[in-house]
Design a protein around this motif. Structure first.
Motif, mmCIF file in Angstrom:
data_model
loop_
_atom_site.group_PDB
_atom_site.id
_atom_site.type_symbol
_atom_site.label_atom_id
_atom_site.label_comp_id
_atom_site.label_asym_id
_atom_site.label_seq_id
_atom_site.Cartn_x
_atom_site.Cartn_y
_atom_site.Cartn_z
ATOM 1 N N GLU A 15 -2.891 -10.835 36.889
ATOM 2 C CA GLU A 15 -2.281 -9.777 36.067
ATOM 3 C C GLU A 15 -3.179 -9.460 34.883
ATOM 4 O O GLU A 15 -3.416 -8.293 34.566
ATOM 5 C CB GLU A 15 -0.892 -10.222 35.588
ATOM 6 N N SER A 18 -6.362 -7.594 36.123
ATOM 7 C CA SER A 18 -6.070 -6.218 36.525
ATOM 8 C C SER A 18 -5.777 -5.338 35.309
ATOM 9 O O SER A 18 -6.178 -4.171 35.274
ATOM 10 C CB SER A 18 -4.896 -6.180 37.510
ATOM 11 N N TYR A 19 -5.123 -5.896 34.301
ATOM 12 C CA TYR A 19 -4.825 -5.140 33.086
ATOM 13 C C TYR A 19 -6.108 -4.806 32.322
ATOM 14 O O TYR A 19 -6.301 -3.675 31.875
ATOM 15 C CB TYR A 19 -3.862 -5.931 32.211
ATOM 16 N N LEU A 22 -8.095 -2.203 34.278
ATOM 17 C CA LEU A 22 -7.412 -0.916 34.163
ATOM 18 C C LEU A 22 -7.604 -0.315 32.780
ATOM 19 O O LEU A 22 -7.977 0.853 32.638
ATOM 20 C CB LEU A 22 -5.925 -1.094 34.472
ATOM 21 N N LEU A 42 -6.124 1.151 40.994
ATOM 22 C CA LEU A 42 -5.787 -0.110 40.337
ATOM 23 C C LEU A 42 -4.369 -0.159 39.783
ATOM 24 O O LEU A 42 -3.864 -1.234 39.480
ATOM 25 C CB LEU A 42 -6.770 -0.375 39.197
ATOM 26 N N HIS A 46 -1.857 -3.609 39.784
ATOM 27 C CA HIS A 46 -1.512 -4.127 38.458
ATOM 28 C C HIS A 46 0.005 -4.142 38.259
ATOM 29 O O HIS A 46 0.559 -5.101 37.737
ATOM 30 C CB HIS A 46 -2.173 -3.308 37.344
ATOM 31 N N PHE A 50 2.190 -7.371 37.480
ATOM 32 C CA PHE A 50 3.002 -7.382 36.267
ATOM 33 C C PHE A 50 4.439 -7.795 36.588
ATOM 34 O O PHE A 50 5.022 -8.653 35.909
ATOM 35 C CB PHE A 50 2.969 -6.004 35.594
ATOM 36 N N SER A 78 2.240 -10.451 28.371
ATOM 37 C CA SER A 78 1.856 -9.638 29.523
ATOM 38 C C SER A 78 1.480 -8.209 29.139
ATOM 39 O O SER A 78 0.835 -7.521 29.926
ATOM 40 C CB SER A 78 2.974 -9.612 30.562
#
Length: 97
Positions: A15, A18-19, A22, A42, A46, A50, A78
């Protein structure tokens, strides 16, 4: 460490990665070069990571008997860039459940 905690740690890293990708790569490409394909590509993974992070955080929190403050910190992490990596180091890495 339980299997659930290990799964949560893996999900937290995915997570977080990917964040970051992104936020710091795909979104600038979208607005600087008017190319939204990376955000589209993406965004879905994501979002899935999440949602999995949130669900697993609640499950692991119940398993490890986190108080409400700790659970709140884990959930808020997060939405903060690099926050899931902090959570892994502070709350999960040394957990011997």
């Amino acid at each position: 460490m339980t299997k659930l905690t290990l799964l949560f740690r893996i999900t937290a890293v995915l997570e977080g990665l990917s964040y970051i990708i992104l936020l710091f790569i795909a979104v600038p490409i979208k607005y600087l070069f008017e190319d939204p394909q990376y955000v589209k590509m993406l965004g879905m993974p994501h979002g899935l990571f999440f949602m999995a992070y949130i669900v697993l955080a609640v499950m692991v929190g119940a398993d490890l008997k986190w108080n409400n403050k700790t659970l709140f910190i884990v959930l808020i992490a997060s939405i903060i860039p690099f926050g899931t990596f902090y959570i892994d180091k502070k709350y999960l890495r040394n957990e011997h459940a």
